[in-house]
Motif scaffolding. Structure first.
Motif: not given
Lengths: 152, 105
Positions: B69-72, B82, B84
């Motif tokens: 997962a990546e979150f800025l 986001v 997911l």
């Protein structure tokens, strides 16, 4: 119809099957366009499957020199190849989607939960620090958190 | 991620990687691969759980690991973007991150 002694479509089909699988791991997985959807590998498998079908027909032809042996070898090679292709397709399209749902993950607009974790030097790092501490003299505008499976 | 380091930096993005690997394992990985971004260690998947990203029992000998997962996150701590993934082979492209980063002043 007179067929040659060597059943090349069968063996080329087998080789292509293996090449299609391993090329994905070695080459295509590094290219986003072919990793997200392995069309190149599916094309290779399609050609392999056609060759395997031709190979099966030749292997089961009545004018083989040793018909029984030919049928056994043909069946084994074809079975192995199709199982390999099926496993590949299963792992790429089914298994890799077995991820748990993540409904509780922070949404856009929400505050990201604060945390304290150790970096590679064993130092405690908080999200607040990451957001405010300058990188090469200028504070970052944003932090990109990348969660990954790890290498254990 | 290392390849897009310069463009991320130009957009003011600090990349931070998080997994259950120990600091030692991550240090070895960073050395082997020449990674320069921050790598954080969450050995008990505590933060991974806080972000609801646990992939239970998917690790070695049934350990809980993170699903990708990546979150800025902007400087006020607010999530701005986001990703997911629903397929662990499909990951965010650097361009997606950069587009989102450019909207943060």
């Amino acid at each position: 119809m007179k067929v040659g002694r060597f059943n090349w479509p069968l063996w080329v089909g087998l080789l292509l099957t293996l090449a299609g699988g391993f090329s994905f791991l070695l080459v295509f997985v590094w290219i986003p366009a072919t990793r997200d959807f392995p069309w190149a590998n599916l094309l290779i498998f399609l050609v392999a499957a056609v060759l395997l079908f031709v190979g099966i027909r030749r292997g089961f032809a009545s004018d083989r020199r040793r018909p029984t042996l030919s049928k056994i070898v043909t069946s084994l090679v074809a079975l192995f190849s199709f199982a390999f292709i099926a496993l590949f397709i299963f792992s790429v399209f089914v298994f890799s989607r077995w991820l748990p749902p993540s409904t509780g993950a922070p949404h856009v607009g929400q505050k990201a939960p604060e945390f304290t974790l150790k970096d590679t030097t064993g130092r405690d790092v908080t999200l607040t620090q990451l957001l405010s501490e300058p990188v090469d003299g200028t504070p970052p505008k944003s932090v990109l958190l990348v969660f990954y499976r790890g290498y254990w | 991620m290392e390849k897009s380091r310069d463009s991320l930096k130009a957009a003011g993005v600090r990349p931070v990687a998080i997994s259950i690997d120990s600091p030692e394992e991550s240090r070895n990985l960073a050395q082997d691969q020449g990674y320069t971004f921050t790598i954080l260690s969450d050995p008990n998947a505590e933060i991974i759980r806080r972000y609801d990203l646990v992939h239970a029992g998917a690790g070695e000998s049934g350990k809980d690991i993170a699903r990708p997962a990546e979150f800025l996150i902007d400087s006020t701590g607010t999530v701005r973007w986001v990703n997911l993934t629903e397929n662990y082979m499909v990951r965010a492209r650097p361009e997606q991150v950069l587009d989102a980063a450019k909207s943060i002043k």
